[in-house]
Design a protein around this motif. Sequence first.
Motif, PDB file in Angstrom:
ATOM      1  N   LEU A   1       1.922   8.659  -5.354  1.00 44.24           N
ATOM      2  CA  LEU A   1       2.978   9.664  -5.269  1.00 44.24           C
ATOM      3  C   LEU A   1       4.051   9.205  -4.296  1.00 44.24           C
ATOM      4  CD1 LEU A   1       2.877  12.282  -6.846  1.00 44.24           C
ATOM      5  CD2 LEU A   1       2.346  13.457  -4.703  1.00 44.24           C
ATOM      6  N   LEU A   2       3.590   8.743  -3.137  1.00 48.80           N
ATOM      7  CA  LEU A   2       4.510   8.264  -2.098  1.00 48.80           C
ATOM      8  C   LEU A   2       5.394   7.160  -2.651  1.00 48.80           C
ATOM      9  CD1 LEU A   2       2.634   8.056   1.295  1.00 48.80           C
ATOM     10  CD2 LEU A   2       4.843   9.104   0.825  1.00 48.80           C
ATOM     11  N   ARG A   3       4.727   6.255  -3.376  1.00 50.67           N
ATOM     12  CA  ARG A   3       5.427   5.116  -3.908  1.00 50.67           C
ATOM     13  C   ARG A   3       6.518   5.590  -4.884  1.00 50.67           C
ATOM     14  NH1 ARG A   3       0.873   2.424  -5.774  1.00 50.67           N
ATOM     15  NH2 ARG A   3       0.219   1.921  -3.668  1.00 50.67           N
ATOM     16  N   THR A   4       6.141   6.577  -5.664  1.00 50.54           N
ATOM     17  CA  THR A   4       7.087   7.067  -6.661  1.00 50.54           C
ATOM     18  C   THR A   4       8.265   7.763  -5.997  1.00 50.54           C
ATOM     19  OG1 THR A   4       5.106   7.507  -7.921  1.00 50.54           O
ATOM     20  CG2 THR A   4       7.182   8.290  -8.841  1.00 50.54           C
TER      21      THR A   4
ATOM     22  N   SER B   1       8.393   3.963   1.430  1.00 51.78           N
ATOM     23  CA  SER B   1       7.028   4.441   1.697  1.00 51.78           C
ATOM     24  C   SER B   1       6.226   3.404   2.472  1.00 51.78           C
ATOM     25  CB  SER B   1       6.311   4.738   0.381  1.00 51.78           C
ATOM     26  OG  SER B   1       6.109   3.526  -0.320  1.00 51.78           O
ATOM     27  N   GLY B   2       6.710   2.164   2.453  1.00 50.86           N
ATOM     28  CA  GLY B   2       5.999   1.124   3.197  1.00 50.86           C
ATOM     29  C   GLY B   2       4.742   0.657   2.499  1.00 50.86           C
TER      30      GLY B   2
ATOM     31  N   ILE C   1       4.750  -3.524  -5.506  1.00 43.16           N
ATOM     32  CA  ILE C   1       4.828  -4.485  -6.601  1.00 43.16           C
ATOM     33  C   ILE C   1       3.458  -4.754  -7.202  1.00 43.16           C
ATOM     34  CG2 ILE C   1       5.303  -6.921  -7.107  1.00 43.16           C
ATOM     35  CD1 ILE C   1       7.441  -5.305  -4.611  1.00 43.16           C
ATOM     36  N   VAL C   2       2.496  -4.734  -6.306  1.00 40.16           N
ATOM     37  CA  VAL C   2       1.135  -5.051  -6.740  1.00 40.16           C
ATOM     38  C   VAL C   2       0.729  -4.154  -7.896  1.00 40.16           C
ATOM     39  CG1 VAL C   2      -1.226  -5.284  -5.964  1.00 40.16           C
ATOM     40  CG2 VAL C   2       0.628  -5.646  -4.354  1.00 40.16           C
ATOM     41  N   GLU C   3       1.057  -2.898  -7.727  1.00 41.35           N
ATOM     42  CA  GLU C   3       0.654  -1.916  -8.734  1.00 41.35           C
ATOM     43  C   GLU C   3       1.207  -2.287 -10.108  1.00 41.35           C
ATOM     44  OE1 GLU C   3      -1.317   1.599  -9.757  1.00 41.35           O
ATOM     45  OE2 GLU C   3      -1.335   0.376  -7.966  1.00 41.35           O
TER      46      GLU C   3
END
Lengths: 427, 505
Positions: free
Chosen positions: B263-266, B272-273, B277-279
């Motif tokens: 969620l944070l990433r989105t 978000s730190g 990219i890994v995801e």
Amino acid sequence: MVNYGGDEVSALVVDIGSSSLRAGYAGDDTPKAIIPTTYGYHDTGGDEEMEVEGSATQKRRSLYIGQNGPSMWRQGMEVANPIVDGLINDFSVIPPLIEHALMDVMRCTPSEHPILVTEPTWNTPANRERMAEIMFEQFQVPAFYIANTGVLNAFAAGRGTALVIDVGKTMASVTPVVDGFVLRKGLSYSTLPQLVHAHARHILVTPTSMRRGVELLPHQLIANKVLVDLNAPPRFSIKEDRVLATTNSWRTWAENREVDEWIQSVAGILEQGWNDQLAASRPPKPYEFPTGYNTYFGGERLSVGEQYFYHPPPLVASNPNLPKHIPSLITDTLRSCDAELRQVLSSNVVVTGGGTLFTGFVDRLVSELTRSFPHTKIHAPGNPIERRYGGWLGGSILASLGTFHQLWISKEEWQEHGKAIVGQRCK
Amino acid sequence: MAASAADVRSILSIPEPSAVPGSSQPRKQPSVPTRKPEGISRELYSLIGPSAPSLVALTKPRLKQKPNLGGGSKVKWHLWIDRECRAFKNSARQDALELRHWVKASAPEDAEYPFAKYNIPPNVFTYSQDEYTRFLEDKEWSKEETDYLFKVARDYDVRWFVVYDRYDYPGGVPRTVDDLKERYYSVCRKLVRNRPWAGDEASKAQMITSYLFDKERELTRKKYIVSLENRTPEQIAEEEALFIEVKRLEQNERRFRKERDELLRTIAGIESGLPDIVEDEGLMNLVIDTKKKKRGSTAMDMDSPSTPAIPASFPIVKRPQTAKNAAFDAANCIIRTDPPTTIPVTKAAHQPAHLRSYKLPVPKAAVAPKITAALAELGISHSRLVMPTRDNIMQLESLLEATTALVETKRVVDKVDYDIRVLKSRLGMRESQGAEGRPGGTEAMDVDEGHDGAEVVGEDGRAQSVLSTRSARSRKHTRRSMSISSVDTSGTATTRAGTKRQKRS
């Protein structure tokens, strides 16, 4: 040869129990001689002696030993057993018994072989010393050792640490064995098999609504009989002349044998504890007695085995000296052992002795044990010979080990140290 | 080989007689100096002669080798042939008892008894009266009882349970096994500490630690064992339930954390730190992986070199398709399928006789609910086939396949749509930031460039990007100049995208 640790020095192993005396060569898997411990005798008085085949004579008493000893009907023959509650009570007949087994059956000379004798855990020091004395003084053996049946049964099962449950003809015992030593404080034993036997006898002789009481006549006393229908009164004639000349002791012995035969072929046990419905659903078994009387035995045959594991409270209340049943023997033993050992012992249970061949005994024992010890592991040899003669087999293994030969009490040591060496060496 | 008359003659140098007239016996051929090959019986060899097929020699039944028990002596068939019964003395014994056993006659007469070496005396300390009074005094223990303890310990090889069982000091206080152990080990420690030590300090310390015994800890441990044993079945069940509960909580927490990160990433994106990219790459790999797997199950096996195909000459058992058979089949509705010849003959590949209803196609578990929903929308129940004939099953199969493809496509479209939306919003944020914050610099230039690209491609670019997620590798070159959205979602390592990402993070 060193690989498997065996070094056979043609030792003999003698295992004396209440029902039979086993003797054979160490290293064998079965005893060579198995003779009943019970013997027949005539008190002849004076010097007159009766010479009968297969018998050994003694001063003023002729003995009938071996397979044709007590089981053959003889006029006025008394029957006796030197073993009382697993211990040798009457040493006077032990030498003739051993002599018969070793010399008449095995045809070997005892003075040429080291002999290993077994003893129950509750044996007294006086008894084992007497046994050593008989071996050294009468049989002139070069070396002697007396080993504990508990330990030997554990060895026969290939274990150094085990909880040995031994049910014989007259005694049931639970012995904790740790590293090849019996923990004497943990031993518990009782005369349970005798109670079971008495119960079975009571069932047979007591008439019920379905059938009459059974006459426990041995076939030796029956002249002829006619085939009769199920539950019909038997038609047979007795050898009157024999009945008159039969002694009470022989009659009792023969009747007990009839009861044992019945137990062995008909009696059973419910695997999951007593349950009237389940007992009724089991198929009844037919049995024909020597008199020709034949009937089916249903639930009552299953109540016989129940005596091994459960005693109804009224029976306990009425009989303060009631022998302990198997679960309470096991509980007693485990309670007296260290907490650390309980786990080890309950996962190394060795079941041995002819009494455990009782139909369904081991299954019931498993269900009783797993109830209180979920991780229990029971070793019960499937081979009936191994089960019945586990003590002898362990002795056979022990006496054929190369590392064991330093433990023999030699004749030299016996002469030097006397009786004390027995207690010192055979720990 | 029996000597023939010719051999005898040649040995005695008698000239060969010319053909004996009237001899009914055919002249024996001069014996051929060929040896009978191994693994062929003499009778058979004499029948077929030296023209024996080499195969026969190869198929000799190999029996298990006889164990070499008798030390390589020539006579192996009887182990006891060179043995003798011999009296021996056991050096582990104190007396002169002579027992008799069977040994090899070649064994030396005065050899050490091989089992004597196992007689290892227990290593138990002894102490003198002087040592006792100086170091070992204890108000709980008398010297006599300590002596007795050490004697019993020596007798039973320091097996504590046995020592405790046999410990019976007349007139002594009752002691537990831990009392005995404590006394024994404390005496040992004191003796090691106070005696002159031959080795270095380290080994001495090690020796002392090997005799360490903490009675309190031992008692606590035993208390734990007892309490563990005394659990009721309910307690055990409760314990197990609690354990499962804990596991579930842990799992939940892990899931929550993952979802929160996502969620944070989105929402916060790069701020978000979190390594975002890994995801994406993981997702990409996943797609490729499943594709590989899918292909692997059908096509890969066929042309993979590791699985040996059946040689052409392999006799495939096939019933001759005669006219009569065909008529019979048609009359009885029998449809014969040729066994697959390309699939290697393994146990797994073998298909035993089965009921057709067992082979009803089932949608994959992952997409099953969606397929069911899609079919339900159309009012079709695929789970039960009223008449599973061959044709019906084929139809059902094709229906399921089509539905699966549909659902799959829908899923991908949704995902890509969503990605585009997210990236667009991100781009918007960046644009607004770039406009007010930094007028120059590489970052702004990059954005501009991307922005240009996006503008140029427009509606067409979206369609392309959808394609690109599905077959990323093949489209690499065309996509290099594509919109930012396609670059970021696919995550393929185009050079420019790579440098851009590095700079950003």
